[in-house]
Design a protein around this motif. Structure first.
Motif, short mmCIF file in Angstrom:
data_model
loop_
_atom_site.label_atom_id
_atom_site.label_comp_id
_atom_site.label_asym_id
_atom_site.label_seq_id
_atom_site.Cartn_x
_atom_site.Cartn_y
_atom_site.Cartn_z
N GLN A 28 4.58 5.85 -5.12
CA GLN A 28 4.52 6.20 -6.54
C GLN A 28 3.62 7.14 -7.12
OE1 GLN A 28 3.61 2.17 -7.96
NE2 GLN A 28 5.94 1.53 -7.64
N ALA A 29 2.50 7.40 -6.21
CA ALA A 29 1.35 8.29 -6.64
C ALA A 29 1.72 9.80 -6.07
CB ALA A 29 0.02 8.13 -6.11
N GLY A 30 2.99 9.71 -5.30
CA GLY A 30 3.51 11.13 -4.58
C GLY A 30 2.65 11.41 -3.42
N SER A 31 1.63 10.39 -2.82
CA SER A 31 1.10 10.76 -1.64
C SER A 31 1.68 10.26 -0.26
CB SER A 31 -0.18 10.02 -1.68
OG SER A 31 -1.03 10.39 -2.92
N ALA A 32 2.92 9.43 -0.44
CA ALA A 32 3.64 9.00 0.50
C ALA A 32 5.07 9.50 0.66
CB ALA A 32 3.80 7.53 0.66
N SER A 33 5.75 9.59 1.69
CA SER A 33 6.95 10.34 1.59
C SER A 33 7.97 9.14 1.61
CB SER A 33 7.20 11.33 2.83
OG SER A 33 7.32 10.00 4.37
N GLN A 34 9.36 9.45 1.26
CA GLN A 34 10.50 8.65 1.44
C GLN A 34 10.63 7.96 2.75
OE1 GLN A 34 12.38 7.92 -1.46
NE2 GLN A 34 13.38 6.21 -0.30
N ARG A 88 0.70 -1.20 0.11
CA ARG A 88 0.12 0.14 -0.27
C ARG A 88 0.93 1.18 -0.13
NH1 ARG A 88 -1.87 3.53 3.89
NH2 ARG A 88 -0.74 2.08 5.32
N THR A 89 1.87 1.33 0.84
CA THR A 89 2.95 2.45 0.81
C THR A 89 3.56 2.58 -0.45
OG1 THR A 89 3.16 2.04 3.27
CG2 THR A 89 4.86 3.53 2.23
N LEU A 90 3.79 1.56 -1.12
CA LEU A 90 4.55 1.76 -2.49
C LEU A 90 3.75 2.41 -3.49
CD1 LEU A 90 7.10 1.15 -4.07
CD2 LEU A 90 6.05 -1.17 -4.47
N THR A 91 2.45 1.95 -3.55
CA THR A 91 1.28 2.57 -4.18
C THR A 91 1.40 3.91 -3.83
OG1 THR A 91 0.34 0.53 -4.43
CG2 THR A 91 -0.75 2.56 -5.21
N LEU A 92 1.12 4.43 -2.65
CA LEU A 92 1.01 5.78 -2.48
C LEU A 92 2.19 6.63 -2.69
CD1 LEU A 92 -0.77 5.66 1.13
CD2 LEU A 92 -1.83 6.25 -1.24
N THR A 116 10.30 3.04 6.10
CA THR A 116 9.73 2.38 7.26
C THR A 116 8.89 1.10 6.88
OG1 THR A 116 9.93 4.43 8.29
CG2 THR A 116 8.28 2.81 9.30
N ALA A 117 8.09 1.16 5.86
CA ALA A 117 7.09 0.07 5.63
C ALA A 117 8.18 -1.08 5.02
CB ALA A 117 6.14 0.50 4.69
N SER A 118 9.25 -0.63 4.18
CA SER A 118 10.05 -1.81 3.80
C SER A 118 11.06 -2.32 4.95
CB SER A 118 11.28 -1.16 2.63
OG SER A 118 12.16 -2.06 2.44
#
Length: 463
Positions: A200-206, A194-198, A211-213
């Motif tokens: 890639q859409a620019g909705s989640a920070s680096q 889910r974080t990867l999708t966000l 952290t998710a990884s």
């Protein structure tokens, strides 16, 4: 009466000295007898004499009497002042059987022999059997104190139960831990996706992406700590090994408890009992086995055959067995096995011997184990052949052999070869086919003075 003394010289010339006791022998008679006795050619060369094979002591004894007789007869003929034909003893030639045998002594024993021992340091409580009793396979020979064996078995069983219980606890823990780790990984994986999708859409920070990884990777490492078998988690292998070790201890202690009843491994006869009630099973007299059991239904002999004779021995050869316990009787046997290797004879001898086993075929005899018997192995046998005593065979200087026969009071030499030999007789084979005939008269111990064409007188039978 005239007496002659004969003296030998190094040049082989002989002289005769005569001492006259009554009347002197006529010169012409003396010269005639002297020439017959010391016949030589004009150049001084002696006539070649016939020689015999090298005989054993037994064979020499056979011919001593005959040789002495002929020597005395010759002296009587010469010194009596009258030349006479030599007297010989003969026997009719017949066909018979010659058997070559090898005689060796050795112990008689059972075919199966076992030594029963115990390594248990336990007191002997009962001895149900005695020496000489027959026992069956598995029959109890001795009963030992089993208190310590039972205690040790109980301890081993408790250790086994503990190992199994520990394994089961570890198995449950592994299953539960794996289930939680799997759940944590699955949750972390979903959050990562889910974080990867966000991201890639620019909705989640680096930072959120990292952290998710990290969370997903930590859950994955935790999941990899569990061992799977057929897709299912199992406890650590060390707990399985503990169970196997404990199970082995139980097996050993169970066997030790069973061994407090000492049993016979074969059916046979108790030939030795080297233990007593009240003693410990592992402390027998002179460290001998508790019991020796022999199968005496089938007996055998162990002998050592010389390396010089083993080439004539083979499996299946018939054997005649004698012993003091049998008196004049004998039993039959056969060679059943020959060792593939030799061993030292001992007593400082360089000769090697080969251990050989003889199976005794006649079982319903008075033979018993533990005694010494004599085995006569039939090495070779010839039937319906011409046979003569060894003393009747002449060996010529060139190595050929012959026998001396008499026909119309004249000696006839017949060339022969020898075949199968016994202790006192030999098979003879004529060099010329048909030269030997049934009933022809053979000189029993021909001397060196006999040759082809010599005139002789055959002594009457019995003289």
């Amino acid at each position: 009466m005239n007496v002659f003394k004969r003296k030998g010289k190094e040049n082989k010339d002989d002289t005769l000295e005569m001492e006259s006791l009554k009347e002197p022998m006529p010169d012409e008679v003396f010269e005639h007898e002297l020439q017959n006795l010391l016949k030589e050619d004009s150049e001084g060369n002696h006539k070649k004499k016939k020689v015999r094979k090298k005989w054993s002591k037994k064979r020499k004894i056979i011919t001593i009497g005959a040789g002495a007789f002929f020597g005395l007869f010759l002296l009587f003929s010469i010194f009596g002042g009258k030349k006479q034909a030599m007297i010989v003893h003969t026997f009719p030639l017949v066909k018979g059987e010659v058997v070559e045998e090898l005689s060796i002594s050795g112990p008689v024993q059972g075919t199966d022999s076992v030594e029963v021992v115990s390594n248990l340091h336990a007191e002997i409580l009962e001895l149900p059997v005695k020496e000489g009793e027959k026992v069956e396979k598995g029959q109890v020979l001795a009963v030992l104190d089993d208190k310590d064996a039972k205690k040790e078995l109980d301890i081993a069983k408790n250790a086994y139960d503990l190992a199994v219980s520990t394994y089961q606890d570890q198995q449950t823990e592994a299953e539960n831990g794996y289930a939680k780790a799997k759940q944590d990984y699955d949750t972390a994986k979903i959050n990562y996706d889910r974080t990867l999708t966000l991201y890639q859409a620019g909705s989640a920070s680096q930072v959120e992406m990292e952290t998710a990884s990290n969370t997903m990777n930590d859950a994955k490492r935790q999941l990899s700590k569990f061992t799977l078998k057929n897709g299912k988690p199992i406890a650590n292998e060390s707990y399985t090994l503990q169970i196997e070790k404990a199970a082995f201890e139980v097996e050993q202690k169970t066997e030790a408890l069973n061994n407090t009843k000492v049993t016979s491994p074969i059916a046979g006869t108790v030939v030795r009992v080297n233990c007593k009630v009240g003693r410990f099973a592992d402390k027998t007299d002179d460290d001998k086995p508790m019991f020796i059991i022999n199968n005496l239904d089938v007996l055998e002999m162990k002998i050592n055959v010389s390396e010089y004779s083993i080439g004539k021995v083979s499996i299946g050869q018939p054997v005649e067995i004698t012993a003091d316990i049998l008196g004049t009787e004998s039993v039959k046997g056969e060679v059943s096995s020959i060792s593939p290797t030799g061993e030292e004879k001992g007593n400082g001898s360089t000769e090697r011997v080969i251990p050989t086993t003889i199976r005794i075929i006649d079982q319903n005899s008075r033979l018993i184990a533990g005694i010494t018997a004599k085995a006569k192995i039939e090495l070779n046998k010839a039937e319906n052949v011409w046979t003569v005593p060894f003393a009747s065979v002449i060996q010529n200087p060139d190595g050929t052999m012959a026998i001396a026969t008499v026909e119309n009071n004249v000696v006839k030499m017949i060339p022969v070869k020898n075949g199968v030999e016994s202790d006192i007789q030999t098979e003879i084979i004529p060099e010329e086919e048909g030269a030997l005939k049934e009933g022809m008269q053979v000189i029993d111990a021909p001397t060196e003075l006999l040759e082809d064409g010599t005139t002789v007188v055959v002594a009457p039978s019995g003289q």
